[in-house]
Structures are given as C-alpha cells and as structure tokens.
Design an enzyme around this catalytic site. Structure first.
Site, short mmCIF file in Angstrom:
data_model
loop_
_atom_site.label_atom_id
_atom_site.label_comp_id
_atom_site.label_asym_id
_atom_site.label_seq_id
_atom_site.Cartn_x
_atom_site.Cartn_y
_atom_site.Cartn_z
N LYS A 33 0.85 -1.20 0.00
CA LYS A 33 0.00 0.00 0.00
C LYS A 33 0.88 1.24 0.00
O LYS A 33 1.78 1.38 0.83
CB LYS A 33 -0.91 0.04 1.22
CG LYS A 33 -1.79 1.30 1.29
CD LYS A 33 -2.64 1.34 2.56
CE LYS A 33 -1.88 1.84 3.76
NZ LYS A 33 -1.66 3.32 3.74
N ASP A 60 -3.45 4.32 -2.04
CA ASP A 60 -4.42 4.69 -1.00
C ASP A 60 -4.46 6.21 -0.83
O ASP A 60 -3.89 6.75 0.13
CB ASP A 60 -4.02 3.98 0.30
CG ASP A 60 -4.90 4.35 1.48
OD1 ASP A 60 -6.08 4.65 1.26
OD2 ASP A 60 -4.39 4.33 2.62
N LYS A 62 -7.54 8.01 -1.10
CA LYS A 62 -8.82 8.35 -0.49
C LYS A 62 -9.48 9.59 -1.14
O LYS A 62 -9.84 10.55 -0.46
CB LYS A 62 -8.66 8.60 1.01
CG LYS A 62 -8.14 7.41 1.80
CD LYS A 62 -8.00 7.76 3.27
CE LYS A 62 -7.59 6.57 4.13
NZ LYS A 62 -6.18 6.16 3.87
N ASP A 65 -14.35 14.30 -3.44
CA ASP A 65 -14.60 15.62 -4.01
C ASP A 65 -15.87 15.53 -4.84
O ASP A 65 -16.59 14.54 -4.79
CB ASP A 65 -13.39 16.06 -4.85
CG ASP A 65 -13.17 17.57 -4.84
OD1 ASP A 65 -14.16 18.30 -5.13
OD2 ASP A 65 -12.06 18.02 -4.55
N THR A 124 -10.92 3.39 10.40
CA THR A 124 -10.75 2.48 11.53
C THR A 124 -10.24 3.17 12.78
O THR A 124 -10.26 2.58 13.87
CB THR A 124 -9.80 1.32 11.16
OG1 THR A 124 -8.61 1.86 10.59
CG2 THR A 124 -10.46 0.39 10.17
N ARG A 215 2.37 -0.69 10.79
CA ARG A 215 3.36 -0.61 11.86
C ARG A 215 3.77 -1.96 12.44
O ARG A 215 4.95 -2.13 12.78
CB ARG A 215 2.86 0.32 12.97
CG ARG A 215 3.16 1.78 12.66
CD ARG A 215 2.43 2.74 13.57
NE ARG A 215 1.00 2.78 13.24
CZ ARG A 215 0.19 3.76 13.60
NH1 ARG A 215 0.66 4.77 14.34
NH2 ARG A 215 -1.09 3.75 13.26
#
Length: 237
Positions: A33, A60, A62, A65, A124, A215
């Site tokens: 990603k 990614d 996002k 608009d 999330t 992470r």
C-alpha cells in the site's frame, strides 16, 4: 508464492526506506500500500520502483470531491498502472457511480484492465465517541454496512472497513464483494491510533479478502520475522 491476502503498508516518507523494507521482505510480500504520506513525499517514483520489483500496488489516496473531479483524478492516476484505488463512500452515490463507470470506460479505451475501485466506509481510527461528535446517531457498524451497500449499488468492486464489520458486510453484499481491512493487529502488538481492530486470522474469518498491515511490520525489530509470524497465523484460514 506470496500470500496476496497481506498488503504491507509503506507508511514511510523516503524511497530509501521503501527499498530497505521491500528488500528485507523479499518474496514474502507481493502487495504493498502506498498512501498519502509516501506518495506526497516522493511521488510516482515509488510506483515505478515497486513495479520494477514485480509488486502489486494499492494506491491509497482516499479521493473525496465533487463527482467530476474524483472521476478525472482517477483517470489521471490510471497511467501509473496500480492494482487498487480508493475513494470515500461518503462522497455519495453520484460520485461513486461516476467514478466506477468512467474509470472502466477509460481503461477500455486504453486497452488495459481497469484497476479495482474500493470505497472507504468509516475510518478504523474512529470510535463511537468521535462518531457521535460528528452528529451521527446510528452506530458505526450500521453506517458501515449502509455505505458498503451503497458502494456495491454504485458499481464499485468493494470497500475498506474495519475487521469488526467485515462479517456484516459479507452477509449484506455477498461473497464476490471485496473487503479490505486495515486496523489489523497481530496479537501482542499495540493498537496505536486504531480503534476498531482484530487479529489477522480473525479478520479473515470475519470475511476480509485482504489485510492492510503497517506498523506491526515496518516498525518491528525484524520486519521479515513479523511477516513470517503473520503468515503462519493465517495459513490455516
């Protein structure tokens, strides 16, 4: 063969960091990603690098608009040849449907396979307290399912949602609808800024197709060992 159910998040800021991590992980990870932090820092060169290593890419960014701007933005991004794009489902049915239709038309005109287009439902990191502060009255899970059904009606391939909602989405949208879940935390790792989380095997059993894990991999003392541990956990799922 690498398990494509794991998407390693390259939430770093330099191409050198990307190269180091991709080199450490080798053939154990095929899907990566690329998010805002990295793409805004180094631009398309990270896409070029990953493709040179025969990696698959979830870009990614996002997008959210007005319908024409989102559709045109996706068409512009298509030139990079990534595998998955995403937009915010809260942009509404018109935005979603125009994006889905026009990216397929553009891909057909270019003679290429259209990338998968998926929609963000509810981030999330959002918990019920944050959710209510926005004036929302229905529970997060209910809205996630509503947005998933909206995205499916608009012609999208799937959604991004937390692993806690994956089972409800699978029930509402069927087995062919794509569910990508961030907020995945192997047992014994910190939640960080994620609120609605689950362990990798649990997320898959709940109906997720692919797990975005950042992470717990890139911040681990030994990223390759961290990936091997995750792969062992999900091997029987």
């Amino acid at each position: 063969m690498a398990d494509e159910r794991i998407i390693a998040a390259l939430d770093v800021r330099t191409l050198d960091e990307v190269k180091a991590l991709v080199g450490q992980l080798g053939d154990s990870i095929i899907f990566y990603k690329v998010g805002m932090e990295l793409f805004y820092a180094v631009g398309p060169q990270v896409i070029t690098y990953l493709k040179s290593k025969n990696k698959r890419i979830f870009l990614d960014l996002k997008l959210h608009d007005i319908p024409n701007t989102v559709a045109e933005g996706l068409i512009s991004l298509m030139k990079f040849g990534v595998d998955i794009f995403n937009v915010h489902a809260s942009g509404g049915f018109t935005m979603l449907s125009q994006a889905a239709q026009r990216i397929k038309e553009a891909a057909h005109a270019a003679g290429v396979r259209p990338p998968k287009l998926i929609a963000i439902t509810v981030l999330t990191s959002m918990n019920e307290t944050d959710w209510r502060s926005l004036g929302m009255t229905m529970p997060i899970a209910e809205q996630v399912v509503n947005l998933a059904k909206l995205s499916q009606r608009a012609g999208l391939d799937g959604v991004v949602a937390s692993p806690r909602e994956a089972a409800m989405i699978r029930k509402a949208c069927g087995r062919d609808f794509m569910i990508v879940t961030p907020g995945v935390r192997p047992r014994g790792t910190a939640n960080n800024d994620q609120s609605r989380v689950a362990a990798p095997a649990e997320a898959l059993r709940n109906g997720a197709n692919q797990l975005v894990i950042g992470r717990p991999i890139y911040a681990a003392p030994n990223p390759k060992a961290a990936v091997d541990s995750i792969l062992a956990e999900i091997a029987a799922v």
